[in-house]
Write a protein that holds these residues in place. Structure first.
Motif, PDB file in Angstrom:
ATOM      1  N   UNK A 126     -25.839 -48.475 -34.461  1.00  0.00           N
ATOM      2  CA  UNK A 126     -26.708 -49.563 -35.019  1.00  0.00           C
ATOM      3  C   UNK A 126     -27.111 -49.580 -36.570  1.00  0.00           C
ATOM      4  N   UNK A 127     -26.864 -50.470 -37.345  1.00  0.00           N
ATOM      5  CA  UNK A 127     -27.226 -50.299 -38.713  1.00  0.00           C
ATOM      6  C   UNK A 127     -28.837 -50.637 -38.999  1.00  0.00           C
ATOM      7  N   UNK A 128     -29.242 -49.807 -39.787  1.00  0.00           N
ATOM      8  CA  UNK A 128     -30.632 -49.807 -40.206  1.00  0.00           C
ATOM      9  C   UNK A 128     -30.523 -49.972 -41.835  1.00  0.00           C
ATOM     10  N   UNK A 129     -30.757 -51.363 -42.069  1.00  0.00           N
ATOM     11  CA  UNK A 129     -30.907 -51.438 -43.519  1.00  0.00           C
ATOM     12  C   UNK A 129     -31.987 -50.896 -44.149  1.00  0.00           C
ATOM     13  N   UNK A 130     -32.135 -50.752 -45.544  1.00  0.00           N
ATOM     14  CA  UNK A 130     -33.075 -50.312 -45.989  1.00  0.00           C
ATOM     15  C   UNK A 130     -34.326 -51.518 -46.266  1.00  0.00           C
ATOM     16  N   UNK A 131     -35.522 -50.778 -45.864  1.00  0.00           N
ATOM     17  CA  UNK A 131     -36.746 -51.704 -46.144  1.00  0.00           C
ATOM     18  C   UNK A 131     -37.832 -50.545 -46.422  1.00  0.00           C
ATOM     19  N   UNK A 132     -37.771 -50.445 -47.899  1.00  0.00           N
ATOM     20  CA  UNK A 132     -38.732 -49.398 -48.348  1.00  0.00           C
ATOM     21  C   UNK A 132     -40.128 -50.137 -48.689  1.00  0.00           C
ATOM     22  N   UNK A 133     -41.099 -49.591 -48.227  1.00  0.00           N
ATOM     23  CA  UNK A 133     -42.379 -50.191 -48.764  1.00  0.00           C
ATOM     24  C   UNK A 133     -43.376 -49.197 -48.185  1.00  0.00           C
ATOM     25  N   UNK A 134     -43.914 -48.787 -49.485  1.00  0.00           N
ATOM     26  CA  UNK A 134     -43.768 -49.405 -50.857  1.00  0.00           C
ATOM     27  C   UNK A 134     -42.868 -48.389 -51.679  1.00  0.00           C
ATOM     28  N   UNK A 135     -42.686 -48.791 -53.032  1.00  0.00           N
ATOM     29  CA  UNK A 135     -41.761 -47.977 -54.155  1.00  0.00           C
ATOM     30  C   UNK A 135     -42.621 -48.390 -55.237  1.00  0.00           C
ATOM     31  N   UNK A 136     -43.485 -47.431 -55.418  1.00  0.00           N
ATOM     32  CA  UNK A 136     -44.449 -47.568 -56.634  1.00  0.00           C
ATOM     33  C   UNK A 136     -44.241 -46.371 -57.601  1.00  0.00           C
ATOM     34  N   UNK A 137     -44.643 -46.658 -58.859  1.00  0.00           N
ATOM     35  CA  UNK A 137     -44.997 -45.636 -59.995  1.00  0.00           C
ATOM     36  C   UNK A 137     -45.834 -46.034 -60.982  1.00  0.00           C
ATOM     37  N   UNK A 138     -46.381 -45.074 -61.848  1.00  0.00           N
ATOM     38  CA  UNK A 138     -47.224 -45.314 -62.906  1.00  0.00           C
ATOM     39  C   UNK A 138     -46.728 -44.719 -64.251  1.00  0.00           C
ATOM     40  N   UNK A 139     -46.856 -45.600 -65.373  1.00  0.00           N
ATOM     41  CA  UNK A 139     -46.398 -45.247 -66.400  1.00  0.00           C
ATOM     42  C   UNK A 139     -47.303 -45.314 -67.674  1.00  0.00           C
ATOM     43  N   UNK A 140     -47.534 -44.497 -68.814  1.00  0.00           N
ATOM     44  CA  UNK A 140     -48.336 -44.425 -69.788  1.00  0.00           C
ATOM     45  C   UNK A 140     -47.813 -44.539 -71.078  1.00  0.00           C
ATOM     46  N   UNK A 141     -48.716 -44.772 -71.870  1.00  0.00           N
ATOM     47  CA  UNK A 141     -48.290 -44.990 -73.246  1.00  0.00           C
ATOM     48  C   UNK A 141     -47.780 -43.446 -73.832  1.00  0.00           C
ATOM     49  N   UNK A 142     -48.557 -42.345 -73.195  1.00  0.00           N
ATOM     50  CA  UNK A 142     -48.297 -41.032 -73.600  1.00  0.00           C
ATOM     51  C   UNK A 142     -47.573 -40.526 -72.284  1.00  0.00           C
ATOM     52  N   UNK A 143     -46.289 -40.203 -72.595  1.00  0.00           N
ATOM     53  CA  UNK A 143     -45.289 -39.561 -71.771  1.00  0.00           C
ATOM     54  C   UNK A 143     -45.625 -38.260 -70.877  1.00  0.00           C
ATOM     55  N   UNK A 144     -44.926 -37.779 -69.821  1.00  0.00           N
ATOM     56  CA  UNK A 144     -45.132 -36.453 -69.485  1.00  0.00           C
ATOM     57  C   UNK A 144     -44.936 -35.455 -70.418  1.00  0.00           C
ATOM     58  N   UNK A 145     -44.090 -35.836 -71.497  1.00  0.00           N
ATOM     59  CA  UNK A 145     -43.545 -34.714 -72.313  1.00  0.00           C
ATOM     60  C   UNK A 145     -44.774 -34.957 -73.692  1.00  0.00           C
ATOM     61  N   UNK A 146     -45.677 -35.482 -73.539  1.00  0.00           N
ATOM     62  CA  UNK A 146     -46.935 -35.473 -74.611  1.00  0.00           C
ATOM     63  C   UNK A 146     -46.654 -36.441 -75.689  1.00  0.00           C
ATOM     64  N   UNK A 147     -45.450 -37.002 -75.569  1.00  0.00           N
ATOM     65  CA  UNK A 147     -44.956 -37.941 -76.638  1.00  0.00           C
ATOM     66  C   UNK A 147     -45.367 -39.381 -76.452  1.00  0.00           C
ATOM     67  N   UNK A 148     -45.686 -40.282 -77.582  1.00  0.00           N
ATOM     68  CA  UNK A 148     -45.899 -41.685 -77.551  1.00  0.00           C
ATOM     69  C   UNK A 148     -44.748 -42.329 -76.836  1.00  0.00           C
ATOM     70  N   UNK A 149     -45.005 -43.592 -76.505  1.00  0.00           N
ATOM     71  CA  UNK A 149     -44.045 -44.240 -75.720  1.00  0.00           C
ATOM     72  C   UNK A 149     -42.872 -44.708 -76.896  1.00  0.00           C
ATOM     73  N   UNK A 150     -41.513 -44.849 -76.496  1.00  0.00           N
ATOM     74  CA  UNK A 150     -40.633 -45.158 -77.728  1.00  0.00           C
ATOM     75  C   UNK A 150     -39.674 -45.988 -76.971  1.00  0.00           C
ATOM     76  N   UNK A 151     -38.846 -46.741 -77.691  1.00  0.00           N
ATOM     77  CA  UNK A 151     -37.626 -47.575 -77.038  1.00  0.00           C
ATOM     78  C   UNK A 151     -36.341 -46.708 -77.350  1.00  0.00           C
ATOM     79  N   UNK A 152     -35.882 -46.408 -76.216  1.00  0.00           N
ATOM     80  CA  UNK A 152     -34.650 -45.551 -76.086  1.00  0.00           C
ATOM     81  C   UNK A 152     -33.323 -46.178 -75.828  1.00  0.00           C
ATOM     82  N   UNK A 153     -33.573 -47.570 -76.173  1.00  0.00           N
ATOM     83  CA  UNK A 153     -32.221 -48.539 -75.783  1.00  0.00           C
ATOM     84  C   UNK A 153     -31.213 -48.520 -77.064  1.00  0.00           C
ATOM     85  N   UNK A 154     -30.209 -49.553 -76.837  1.00  0.00           N
ATOM     86  CA  UNK A 154     -29.330 -49.742 -78.005  1.00  0.00           C
ATOM     87  C   UNK A 154     -29.533 -51.172 -78.201  1.00  0.00           C
ATOM     88  N   UNK A 155     -29.416 -51.575 -79.504  1.00  0.00           N
ATOM     89  CA  UNK A 155     -29.540 -53.037 -80.007  1.00  0.00           C
ATOM     90  C   UNK A 155     -28.394 -53.241 -80.754  1.00  0.00           C
TER      91      UNK A 155
END
Length: 297
Positions: A126-155
């Motif tokens: 029998x196939x059991x499809x994924x039904x994950x409830x919930x999938x939550x997280x919290x983010x802050x302006x100060x990260x776990x490393x103690x540094x402020x948020x920054x954009x780490x992408x490429x433009x």
């Protein structure tokens, strides 16, 4: 003299409109604006506004000494919302609450599977499809490393993108108390690519960004495959996007939700404090009778 005055006036107008346009955009070098941009990518800057991601692709097997097999087509969705939170040490942030589905589909017909013929064991499972409830997280302006948020992408030009690789290595809820002696650690890697246009990301008037997403996952065999410790992994390669509206989702997914997962038409409540669900913990609850699997017979 007249030409100089016209030229000066034109230059002044150009500078005024450029400054006005800039004032209406996020500055990604500013931690507050970088954090706002991250929230626009993940969800919305409006508390409680529901956002839906949708993706599809393929799943393959990888075993030593044999050709990779196209096991399934896959199709997924995640419905989510964000709400503003505050912490004395980390400052302002947002809590993201969501639930998600991943469907396993026949690689030839693309039909959603009820059962699967295991090519290695000869067993029909029998196939059991994924039904994950919930999938939550919290983010802050100060990260776990103690540094402020920054954009780490490429433009590049009018496009941006980010990559995020998440190695997973933790005790498997399906293992025994002796998992250190005989194995039982869950081992997987998830790789995300997010990309979109700069206008929707930077425009302060927009509440959410236009986003395309790529998702790759490598993991141990899925528990319902009943592989009995055989060597090998499953890997999935998918692509999708943040939908403009719920109606943009595929008819297959909308029909599945209507019949088997009606609660997935909306995200969890903003104050959801439940422990996150994984495919293994969901399977365990089904196996132990704590939850009932959708009846597809």
């Amino acid at each position: 003299m007249y030409k100089r005055q016209v030229a000066r006036a034109a230059t002044a107008c150009a500078l005024f409109f450029a400054a006005t346009a800039f004032a209406g955009q996020l500055d990604l070098s500013n931690p507050d604006d970088a954090f706002t941009a991250a929230r626009k990518i993940g969800c919305s800057t409006v508390d409680g506004e529901a956002i839906t991601y949708w993706w599809h692709g393929r799943a393959y097997s990888r075993r030593q000494g044999e050709k990779d097999r196209h096991l399934f087509n896959v199709e997924g969705m995640n419905t989510r919302l964000c709400t503003t939170v505050n912490d004395e040490d980390k400052g302002q942030g947002y809590k993201l609450v969501s639930r998600e589905i991943l469907l396993y589909k026949d690689p030839k017909t693309d039909d959603v599977l009820a059962t699967w013929d295991n090519p290695w064991t000869g067993e029909t499972v029998d196939v059991l499809h994924v039904a994950n409830d919930p999938v939550n997280f919290t983010a802050y302006k100060i990260g776990r490393d103690g540094k402020p948020a920054s954009f780490r992408g490429t433009i590049v030009g009018d496009r941006w993108w980010t990559t995020n690789t998440i190695p997973l290595w933790y005790p498997n809820v399906l293992a025994s108390e002796y998992q250190k002696e005989i194995g039982g650690t869950y081992h997987a890697t998830e790789m995300f690519n997010f990309m979109g246009d700069m206008d929707s990301l930077l425009d302060k008037e927009t509440t959410t960004a236009e986003v395309q997403v790529g998702w790759v996952r490598m993991s141990d065999w899925l528990p319902w495959m009943m592989m009995n410790g055989r060597e090998g992994v499953v890997y999935m390669h998918t692509a999708g996007r943040k939908l403009d509206s719920w109606d943009d989702m595929s008819e297959t997914m909308k029909n599945e939700i209507a019949e088997y997962y009606p609660e997935y038409t909306t995200p969890p409540p903003a104050d959801d404090s439940r422990r996150n669900e994984t495919s293994c913990s969901y399977y365990k609850k089904i196996r132990d009778g704590e939850r009932k699997a959708p009846d597809r017979n």
